[in-house]
Write a protein that holds these residues in place. Structure first.
Motif, PDB file in Angstrom:
ATOM      1  N   THR A   1       0.835  -1.200   0.000  1.00 27.54           N
ATOM      2  CA  THR A   1       0.000   0.000   0.000  1.00 27.54           C
ATOM      3  C   THR A   1       0.869   1.250   0.000  1.00 27.54           C
ATOM      4  O   THR A   1       1.943   1.259   0.584  1.00 27.54           O
ATOM      5  CB  THR A   1      -0.931   0.021   1.229  1.00 27.54           C
ATOM      6  N   ALA A   2       0.356   2.296  -0.645  1.00 28.98           N
ATOM      7  CA  ALA A   2       1.140   3.519  -0.808  1.00 28.98           C
ATOM      8  C   ALA A   2       0.485   4.733  -0.154  1.00 28.98           C
ATOM      9  O   ALA A   2       0.933   5.857  -0.360  1.00 28.98           O
ATOM     10  CB  ALA A   2       1.348   3.797  -2.297  1.00 28.98           C
ATOM     11  N   PHE A   3      -0.566   4.524   0.628  1.00 29.49           N
ATOM     12  CA  PHE A   3      -1.253   5.655   1.259  1.00 29.49           C
ATOM     13  C   PHE A   3      -0.872   5.738   2.732  1.00 29.49           C
ATOM     14  O   PHE A   3      -0.431   4.757   3.343  1.00 29.49           O
ATOM     15  CB  PHE A   3      -2.770   5.526   1.096  1.00 29.49           C
ATOM     16  N   ASN A   4      -1.076   6.910   3.325  1.00 29.01           N
ATOM     17  CA  ASN A   4      -0.661   7.153   4.703  1.00 29.01           C
ATOM     18  C   ASN A   4      -1.778   6.936   5.719  1.00 29.01           C
ATOM     19  O   ASN A   4      -1.509   6.732   6.903  1.00 29.01           O
ATOM     20  CB  ASN A   4      -0.112   8.578   4.853  1.00 29.01           C
ATOM     21  N   ASN A   5      -3.029   7.026   5.288  1.00 33.22           N
ATOM     22  CA  ASN A   5      -4.137   6.806   6.208  1.00 33.22           C
ATOM     23  C   ASN A   5      -4.186   5.345   6.644  1.00 33.22           C
ATOM     24  O   ASN A   5      -3.583   4.470   6.010  1.00 33.22           O
ATOM     25  CB  ASN A   5      -5.465   7.188   5.557  1.00 33.22           C
ATOM     26  N   ASN A   6      -4.939   5.079   7.690  1.00 32.63           N
ATOM     27  CA  ASN A   6      -5.062   3.699   8.161  1.00 32.63           C
ATOM     28  C   ASN A   6      -5.872   2.839   7.207  1.00 32.63           C
ATOM     29  O   ASN A   6      -5.693   1.622   7.156  1.00 32.63           O
ATOM     30  CB  ASN A   6      -5.716   3.667   9.548  1.00 32.63           C
ATOM     31  N   VAL A   7      -6.771   3.461   6.476  1.00 26.50           N
ATOM     32  CA  VAL A   7      -7.615   2.703   5.549  1.00 26.50           C
ATOM     33  C   VAL A   7      -7.969   3.586   4.355  1.00 26.50           C
ATOM     34  O   VAL A   7      -8.085   4.802   4.472  1.00 26.50           O
ATOM     35  CB  VAL A   7      -8.898   2.210   6.265  1.00 26.50           C
ATOM     36  N   ALA A   8      -8.105   2.952   3.205  1.00 26.72           N
ATOM     37  CA  ALA A   8      -8.569   3.629   1.989  1.00 26.72           C
ATOM     38  C   ALA A   8      -9.745   2.837   1.446  1.00 26.72           C
ATOM     39  O   ALA A   8      -9.841   1.621   1.653  1.00 26.72           O
ATOM     40  CB  ALA A   8      -7.452   3.716   0.954  1.00 26.72           C
ATOM     41  N   TYR A   9     -10.648   3.532   0.769  1.00 28.59           N
ATOM     42  CA  TYR A   9     -11.846   2.872   0.238  1.00 28.59           C
ATOM     43  C   TYR A   9     -11.874   2.994  -1.282  1.00 28.59           C
ATOM     44  O   TYR A   9     -11.491   4.026  -1.846  1.00 28.59           O
ATOM     45  CB  TYR A   9     -13.111   3.506   0.820  1.00 28.59           C
ATOM     46  N   ILE A  10     -12.332   1.929  -1.913  1.00 25.04           N
ATOM     47  CA  ILE A  10     -12.552   1.993  -3.356  1.00 25.04           C
ATOM     48  C   ILE A  10     -13.993   1.597  -3.646  1.00 25.04           C
ATOM     49  O   ILE A  10     -14.581   0.784  -2.926  1.00 25.04           O
ATOM     50  CB  ILE A  10     -11.570   1.102  -4.160  1.00 25.04           C
TER      51      ILE A  10
ATOM     52  N   ILE B   1      -9.398  -1.075   2.065  1.00 29.82           N
ATOM     53  CA  ILE B   1      -8.030  -1.580   1.979  1.00 29.82           C
ATOM     54  C   ILE B   1      -7.264  -0.964   3.145  1.00 29.82           C
ATOM     55  O   ILE B   1      -7.149   0.256   3.253  1.00 29.82           O
ATOM     56  CB  ILE B   1      -7.371  -1.190   0.644  1.00 29.82           C
ATOM     57  N   ASN B   2      -6.770  -1.812   4.028  1.00 28.66           N
ATOM     58  CA  ASN B   2      -6.052  -1.335   5.204  1.00 28.66           C
ATOM     59  C   ASN B   2      -4.578  -1.083   4.884  1.00 28.66           C
ATOM     60  O   ASN B   2      -3.973  -1.787   4.059  1.00 28.66           O
ATOM     61  CB  ASN B   2      -6.166  -2.349   6.337  1.00 28.66           C
ATOM     62  N   LYS B   3      -4.030  -0.090   5.531  1.00 28.98           N
ATOM     63  CA  LYS B   3      -2.617   0.227   5.345  1.00 28.98           C
ATOM     64  C   LYS B   3      -1.757  -0.996   5.678  1.00 28.98           C
ATOM     65  O   LYS B   3      -1.952  -1.664   6.686  1.00 28.98           O
ATOM     66  CB  LYS B   3      -2.228   1.396   6.247  1.00 28.98           C
ATOM     67  N   GLY B   4      -0.784  -1.289   4.815  1.00 33.19           N
ATOM     68  CA  GLY B   4       0.123  -2.412   5.038  1.00 33.19           C
ATOM     69  C   GLY B   4      -0.364  -3.735   4.488  1.00 33.19           C
ATOM     70  O   GLY B   4       0.330  -4.750   4.619  1.00 33.19           O
ATOM     71  N   MET B   5      -1.524  -3.763   3.868  1.00 38.30           N
ATOM     72  CA  MET B   5      -2.018  -5.003   3.264  1.00 38.30           C
ATOM     73  C   MET B   5      -1.110  -5.449   2.126  1.00 38.30           C
ATOM     74  O   MET B   5      -0.534  -4.619   1.407  1.00 38.30           O
ATOM     75  CB  MET B   5      -3.437  -4.811   2.720  1.00 38.30           C
ATOM     76  N   ASN B   6      -0.999  -6.754   1.949  1.00 39.51           N
ATOM     77  CA  ASN B   6      -0.297  -7.289   0.785  1.00 39.51           C
ATOM     78  C   ASN B   6      -1.295  -7.573  -0.324  1.00 39.51           C
ATOM     79  O   ASN B   6      -2.523  -7.466  -0.133  1.00 39.51           O
ATOM     80  CB  ASN B   6       0.504  -8.543   1.163  1.00 39.51           C
ATOM     81  N   ASN B   7      -0.775  -7.931  -1.492  1.00 38.76           N
ATOM     82  CA  ASN B   7      -1.643  -8.168  -2.641  1.00 38.76           C
ATOM     83  C   ASN B   7      -2.673  -9.248  -2.381  1.00 38.76           C
ATOM     84  O   ASN B   7      -3.837  -9.146  -2.791  1.00 38.76           O
ATOM     85  CB  ASN B   7      -0.806  -8.527  -3.865  1.00 38.76           C
ATOM     86  N   ASN B   8      -2.257 -10.304  -1.705  1.00 39.73           N
ATOM     87  CA  ASN B   8      -3.176 -11.403  -1.425  1.00 39.73           C
ATOM     88  C   ASN B   8      -4.334 -10.935  -0.548  1.00 39.73           C
ATOM     89  O   ASN B   8      -5.499 -11.250  -0.809  1.00 39.73           O
ATOM     90  CB  ASN B   8      -2.421 -12.541  -0.738  1.00 39.73           C
TER      91      ASN B   8
END
Length: 348
Positions: free
Chosen positions: A34-43, A88-95
């Motif tokens: 992940t490339a964002f700084n927030n704890n979570v991003a939404y799509i 999508i939580n910060k630090g998640m991997n592709n899987n």
């Protein structure tokens, strides 16, 4: 001896290649991406979206979109897209990311609305909160077969949508939204509320119509039951409602008033030929004039019992009203407020 060396070399080369492959697999599957700084991003993935569209939403959020592409293809996500709102939580991997966006309907969103004065306005308000667009929402709300089969008309249809906050999946369709609102309407009109409406000799739709007038007359929750009591008294004795908000509603349907704001009801408004003119017509108008708050609906169902037949805005307590039992007393109250309007330069 020479053959053994060759075999060892091949084995070492194989291990080296396997190590590279394993590292690649690890990077593609388990390395944080992940490339964002927030704890979570939404799509938000639209219905019937293709992988390229999902990819365009994800690319700004990921460090390495190519490794995501490779794993998405391997896990057959590219041909199994799910629509909805996903986290999508910060630090998640592709899987983890793939697993989170391909399971179920995604996350629910809180949808809220109040004080929408038409189905068009309501459709516009809802369309910015769920996937369905305003056109499809309006079409479903105005569907003649739906309205007729559920006891509504075009004039009363807005009353089915009770202002509140509701949970929906983001990819809810227009029909699903409408049907959920019908369910909530029926749930609101439980046996107790229906009994109260019957005691007033009103149907649920008529209660909401009267509530819309009460709400336009007074936004003060503590005063609404008294205002409702005045109108109940007038209905009971066959007196015209003479509700100024209905005159404004009738006026705003005419081209000459479309771009104006009526701040003072005049005698000319009382002459408007409209079923919403409650100075000319007995009883309730054909439907609600605005979306009332639930406080106004409950105010009608629990209307204050008193002998007041009149009320006029209170010049000394703006937002409140003075109530009267006689026309003479009411005329005094009304003149006092008219003088206040004139002193403020409000002439129309």
């Amino acid at each position: 001896m020479y053959i053994k060396k060759i075999l060892w070399a091949v084995a070492l080369l194989g291990l080296f290649i396997f190590g590279i492959f394993a590292y690649y697999i690890y990077g593609a599957m388990f390395k944080p991406n992940t490339a964002f700084n927030n704890n979570v991003a939404y799509i938000y993935i639209p219905t019937e979206a293709k992988y390229n569209e999902v990819r365009s939403h994800l690319e700004p959020l990921l460090k390495d979109i190519n490794s995501f592409d490779a794993l998405a293809k391997q896990k057959k996500y590219t041909t199994n897209i799910k629509s909805g709102k996903f986290a999508i939580n910060k630090g998640m991997n592709n899987n983890d990311i793939i697993n989170s966006i391909r399971i179920g309907k995604g996350l629910e969103v809180t949808t809220s609305f109040n004080n929408q004065n038409s189905l068009e306005a309501l459709a516009g308000r809802i369309s910015i909160q769920i996937e369905a667009d305003s056109t499809s929402l309006l079409q479903s709300m105005e569907d003649e077969l739906f309205l007729k089969s559920n006891g509504f008309t075009n004039a009363s249809a807005l009353g089915m949508y009770l202002p509140n906050s509701y949970k929906f999946y983001w990819n809810t369709t227009a029909e699903q939204f409408r049907d959920k609102m019908l369910y909530e309407y029926k749930r609101f009109w439980n046996e107790s509320r229906r009994a109260k409406a019957k005691a007033l000799n009103l149907s649920p739709n008529e209660v909401i119509t009267l509530a819309s007038i009460v709400h336009e007359e007074s936004k003060k929750k503590e005063e609404q039951p008294r205002v409702a009591g005045v109108y109940i008294n007038r209905l009971r004795i066959g007196m015209p409602l003479q509700a100024d908000p209905t005159l404004k509603f009738a006026a705003y349907q005419l081209p000459k008033y479309k771009t104006t704001v009526i701040r003072r009801v005049l005698n000319v408004h009382k002459e408007i030929d409209s079923p919403y003119n409650t100075y000319k017509n007995l009883g309730l108008p054909p439907g609600l004039i605005a979306m009332p708050d639930l406080s106004a609906v409950n105010a009608v169902l629990n209307a204050e019992k008193h002998n007041y037949l009149y009320f006029a805005a209170d010049a000394k307590r703006i937002g409140y009203h003075k109530f009267a039992k006689t026309l003479a007393q009411h005329n005094n109250n009304a003149r006092e407020y008219q003088r206040y309007l004139s002193s403020q330069g409000i002439n129309k």
